[in-house]
Motif scaffolding. Structure first.
Motif, PDB file in Angstrom:
ATOM      1  N   LEU A  21       0.822  -1.217   0.000  1.00 25.79           N
ATOM      2  CA  LEU A  21       0.000   0.000   0.000  1.00 25.79           C
ATOM      3  C   LEU A  21       0.856   1.266   0.000  1.00 25.79           C
ATOM      4  CD1 LEU A  21      -2.849  -1.086   2.456  1.00 25.79           C
ATOM      5  CD2 LEU A  21      -2.998  -0.799  -0.028  1.00 25.79           C
ATOM      6  N   THR A  22       2.002   1.218   0.647  1.00 22.34           N
ATOM      7  CA  THR A  22       2.906   2.368   0.649  1.00 22.34           C
ATOM      8  C   THR A  22       3.462   2.624  -0.747  1.00 22.34           C
ATOM      9  OG1 THR A  22       3.482   1.966   2.964  1.00 22.34           O
ATOM     10  CG2 THR A  22       5.004   3.330   1.693  1.00 22.34           C
ATOM     11  N   VAL A  23       3.838   1.570  -1.437  1.00 20.10           N
ATOM     12  CA  VAL A  23       4.327   1.721  -2.813  1.00 20.10           C
ATOM     13  C   VAL A  23       3.225   2.296  -3.701  1.00 20.10           C
ATOM     14  CG1 VAL A  23       5.084   0.431  -4.855  1.00 20.10           C
ATOM     15  CG2 VAL A  23       6.124  -0.038  -2.624  1.00 20.10           C
ATOM     16  N   LEU A  24       1.991   1.819  -3.527  1.00 17.29           N
ATOM     17  CA  LEU A  24       0.870   2.366  -4.311  1.00 17.29           C
ATOM     18  C   LEU A  24       0.653   3.846  -3.995  1.00 17.29           C
ATOM     19  CD1 LEU A  24      -1.696  -0.571  -4.095  1.00 17.29           C
ATOM     20  CD2 LEU A  24      -0.358   0.138  -6.089  1.00 17.29           C
ATOM     21  N   MET A  25       0.783   4.218  -2.722  1.00 17.53           N
ATOM     22  CA  MET A  25       0.621   5.618  -2.347  1.00 17.53           C
ATOM     23  C   MET A  25       1.711   6.474  -2.990  1.00 17.53           C
ATOM     24  SD  MET A  25       0.889   7.431   1.399  1.00 17.53           S
ATOM     25  CE  MET A  25       2.660   7.144   1.454  1.00 17.53           C
ATOM     26  N   ILE A  26       2.941   5.998  -2.965  1.00 13.70           N
ATOM     27  CA  ILE A  26       4.043   6.742  -3.584  1.00 13.70           C
ATOM     28  C   ILE A  26       3.818   6.857  -5.089  1.00 13.70           C
ATOM     29  CG2 ILE A  26       6.510   6.619  -4.114  1.00 13.70           C
ATOM     30  CD1 ILE A  26       6.914   5.527  -1.266  1.00 13.70           C
ATOM     31  N   ALA A  27       3.268   5.804  -5.692  1.00 12.95           N
ATOM     32  CA  ALA A  27       2.962   5.853  -7.124  1.00 12.95           C
ATOM     33  C   ALA A  27       1.944   6.951  -7.421  1.00 12.95           C
ATOM     34  CB  ALA A  27       2.446   4.501  -7.606  1.00 12.95           C
ATOM     35  N   VAL A  28       0.969   7.125  -6.536  1.00 15.47           N
ATOM     36  CA  VAL A  28      -0.010   8.197  -6.724  1.00 15.47           C
ATOM     37  C   VAL A  28       0.683   9.559  -6.650  1.00 15.47           C
ATOM     38  CG1 VAL A  28      -2.030   9.334  -5.691  1.00 15.47           C
ATOM     39  CG2 VAL A  28      -1.975   6.836  -5.919  1.00 15.47           C
ATOM     40  N   PHE A  29       1.612   9.715  -5.721  1.00 15.02           N
ATOM     41  CA  PHE A  29       2.372  10.970  -5.636  1.00 15.02           C
ATOM     42  C   PHE A  29       3.185  11.188  -6.916  1.00 15.02           C
ATOM     43  CE2 PHE A  29       1.534  10.899  -1.086  1.00 15.02           C
ATOM     44  CZ  PHE A  29       1.449  12.245  -0.773  1.00 15.02           C
ATOM     45  N   LEU A  30       3.764  10.114  -7.455  1.00 12.24           N
ATOM     46  CA  LEU A  30       4.526  10.239  -8.706  1.00 12.24           C
ATOM     47  C   LEU A  30       3.625  10.640  -9.867  1.00 12.24           C
ATOM     48  CD1 LEU A  30       6.894   7.152  -8.384  1.00 12.24           C
ATOM     49  CD2 LEU A  30       7.616   9.537  -8.607  1.00 12.24           C
ATOM     50  N   ILE A  31       2.482   9.988  -9.971  1.00  9.72           N
ATOM     51  CA  ILE A  31       1.544  10.287 -11.059  1.00  9.72           C
ATOM     52  C   ILE A  31       1.055  11.736 -10.953  1.00  9.72           C
ATOM     53  CG2 ILE A  31      -0.756   9.756 -11.975  1.00  9.72           C
ATOM     54  CD1 ILE A  31      -0.133   6.791 -11.186  1.00  9.72           C
ATOM     55  N   ALA A  32       0.825  12.197  -9.723  1.00 12.12           N
ATOM     56  CA  ALA A  32       0.357  13.570  -9.506  1.00 12.12           C
ATOM     57  C   ALA A  32       1.489  14.592  -9.587  1.00 12.12           C
ATOM     58  CB  ALA A  32      -0.335  13.666  -8.155  1.00 12.12           C
ATOM     59  N   ARG A  33       2.686  14.114  -9.842  1.00 15.87           N
ATOM     60  CA  ARG A  33       3.880  14.964  -9.929  1.00 15.87           C
ATOM     61  C   ARG A  33       4.115  15.763  -8.644  1.00 15.87           C
ATOM     62  NH1 ARG A  33       5.677  15.255 -15.434  1.00 15.87           N
ATOM     63  NH2 ARG A  33       4.102  14.374 -16.811  1.00 15.87           N
ATOM     64  N   GLN A  34       3.856  15.109  -7.526  1.00 13.04           N
ATOM     65  CA  GLN A  34       4.050  15.732  -6.220  1.00 13.04           C
ATOM     66  C   GLN A  34       5.149  15.037  -5.413  1.00 13.04           C
ATOM     67  OE1 GLN A  34       2.359  18.535  -5.113  1.00 13.04           O
ATOM     68  NE2 GLN A  34       1.676  18.557  -7.236  1.00 13.04           N
ATOM     69  N   PHE A  35       5.832  14.080  -6.037  1.00  8.60           N
ATOM     70  CA  PHE A  35       6.829  13.294  -5.317  1.00  8.60           C
ATOM     71  C   PHE A  35       8.103  14.101  -5.091  1.00  8.60           C
ATOM     72  CE2 PHE A  35      10.408  10.401  -4.940  1.00  8.60           C
ATOM     73  CZ  PHE A  35       9.958   9.556  -3.942  1.00  8.60           C
ATOM     74  N   ASP A  36       8.607  14.038  -3.875  1.00 11.67           N
ATOM     75  CA  ASP A  36       9.928  14.557  -3.535  1.00 11.67           C
ATOM     76  C   ASP A  36      10.443  13.752  -2.339  1.00 11.67           C
ATOM     77  OD1 ASP A  36       8.532  15.575  -1.364  1.00 11.67           O
ATOM     78  OD2 ASP A  36       8.812  17.677  -1.900  1.00 11.67           O
ATOM     79  N   LEU A  37      11.588  14.119  -1.809  1.00 10.59           N
ATOM     80  CA  LEU A  37      12.200  13.369  -0.715  1.00 10.59           C
ATOM     81  C   LEU A  37      11.321  13.360   0.529  1.00 10.59           C
ATOM     82  CD1 LEU A  37      14.618  11.753   0.296  1.00 10.59           C
ATOM     83  CD2 LEU A  37      15.683  13.914   0.979  1.00 10.59           C
ATOM     84  N   THR A  38      10.588  14.446   0.773  1.00 14.69           N
ATOM     85  CA  THR A  38       9.735  14.494   1.966  1.00 14.69           C
ATOM     86  C   THR A  38       8.622  13.448   1.898  1.00 14.69           C
ATOM     87  OG1 THR A  38       8.249  16.206   1.077  1.00 14.69           O
ATOM     88  CG2 THR A  38      10.189  16.961   2.317  1.00 14.69           C
ATOM     89  N   VAL A  39       8.135  13.156   0.700  1.00 13.82           N
ATOM     90  CA  VAL A  39       7.110  12.123   0.526  1.00 13.82           C
ATOM     91  C   VAL A  39       7.686  10.766   0.926  1.00 13.82           C
ATOM     92  CG1 VAL A  39       5.695  10.888  -1.164  1.00 13.82           C
ATOM     93  CG2 VAL A  39       5.829  13.385  -1.233  1.00 13.82           C
ATOM     94  N   LEU A  40       8.884  10.475   0.442  1.00 18.90           N
ATOM     95  CA  LEU A  40       9.519   9.198   0.762  1.00 18.90           C
ATOM     96  C   LEU A  40       9.796   9.087   2.262  1.00 18.90           C
ATOM     97  CD1 LEU A  40      10.757   6.540  -0.182  1.00 18.90           C
ATOM     98  CD2 LEU A  40      12.910   7.768  -0.533  1.00 18.90           C
ATOM     99  N   LEU A  41      10.337  10.138   2.860  1.00 20.15           N
ATOM    100  CA  LEU A  41      10.629  10.103   4.299  1.00 20.15           C
ATOM    101  C   LEU A  41       9.351   9.974   5.129  1.00 20.15           C
ATOM    102  CD1 LEU A  41      13.462  12.779   4.529  1.00 20.15           C
ATOM    103  CD2 LEU A  41      13.692  10.288   4.604  1.00 20.15           C
ATOM    104  N   GLY A  42       8.311  10.685   4.736  1.00 18.35           N
ATOM    105  CA  GLY A  42       7.033  10.573   5.438  1.00 18.35           C
ATOM    106  C   GLY A  42       6.442   9.179   5.316  1.00 18.35           C
TER     107      GLY A  42
END
Length: 156
Positions: A21-42
């Motif tokens: 589920l965490t990988v899927l959530m990160i994928a949503v951040f990537l698709i929304a172009r909102q991914f950065d290091l803070t997303v991964l750390l959070g």
């Protein structure tokens, strides 16, 4: 205290589910172009806290059950076939009362830690608030999905 195999196995299943589920959530951040290091750390903070919370809950249950005395099975008469036993409530043993208190204390302490993790994720700029908070809900989703699939397997 040695961690029982069932606690290890259930924690591994939970970690796998939370990880997916965490990988899927990160994928949503990537698709929304909102991914950065803070997303991964959070995501790492929230997922780690969620899995740790589940593990310590299971460990508390293990400790409580280890401390319970082993009771002999109830005897059934031919006359009542166990019906009266099911209706009659016996007073709780001292071990059961203490186990309940220990479980409530464990729950309170674990929830305080989860509130602390949530607060860190929201207030510290190193963590994305949403990617920290959402994984805290993943164990409930994993348990619900496991229950759903277990019911479907029983029906088949």
């Amino acid at each position: 205290m040695k961690v029982q195999p069932v606690v290890k196995a259930e924690t591994q299943k939970m970690a796998l589910g939370v990880g997916i589920l965490t990988v899927l959530m990160i994928a949503v951040f990537l698709i929304a172009r909102q991914f950065d290091l803070t997303v991964l750390l959070g995501a790492l903070l929230g997922s780690g806290a969620a899995i740790g919370n589940f593990f310590f809950m299971a460990l508390t249950v293990q400790k409580i059950t280890d401390d319970m005395p082993i009771l002999p099975p109830r005897e059934e008469n031919e006359e009542n076939d166990g019906e009266e036993d099911a209706k009659r409530e016996e007073p709780l043993s001292e071990e059961a009362i203490q186990g309940g208190k220990r479980m409530r204390l464990s729950y309170t302490m674990r929830m305080l830690v989860m509130i602390g993790v949530a607060a860190l994720g929201v207030w510290l700029p190193q963590f994305h608030p949403v990617s920290t908070l959402i994984p805290l809900l993943f164990p409930r989703i994993v348990l619900a999905l496991r229950g759903l699939f277990a019911n479907k397997q029983k029906e088949a």
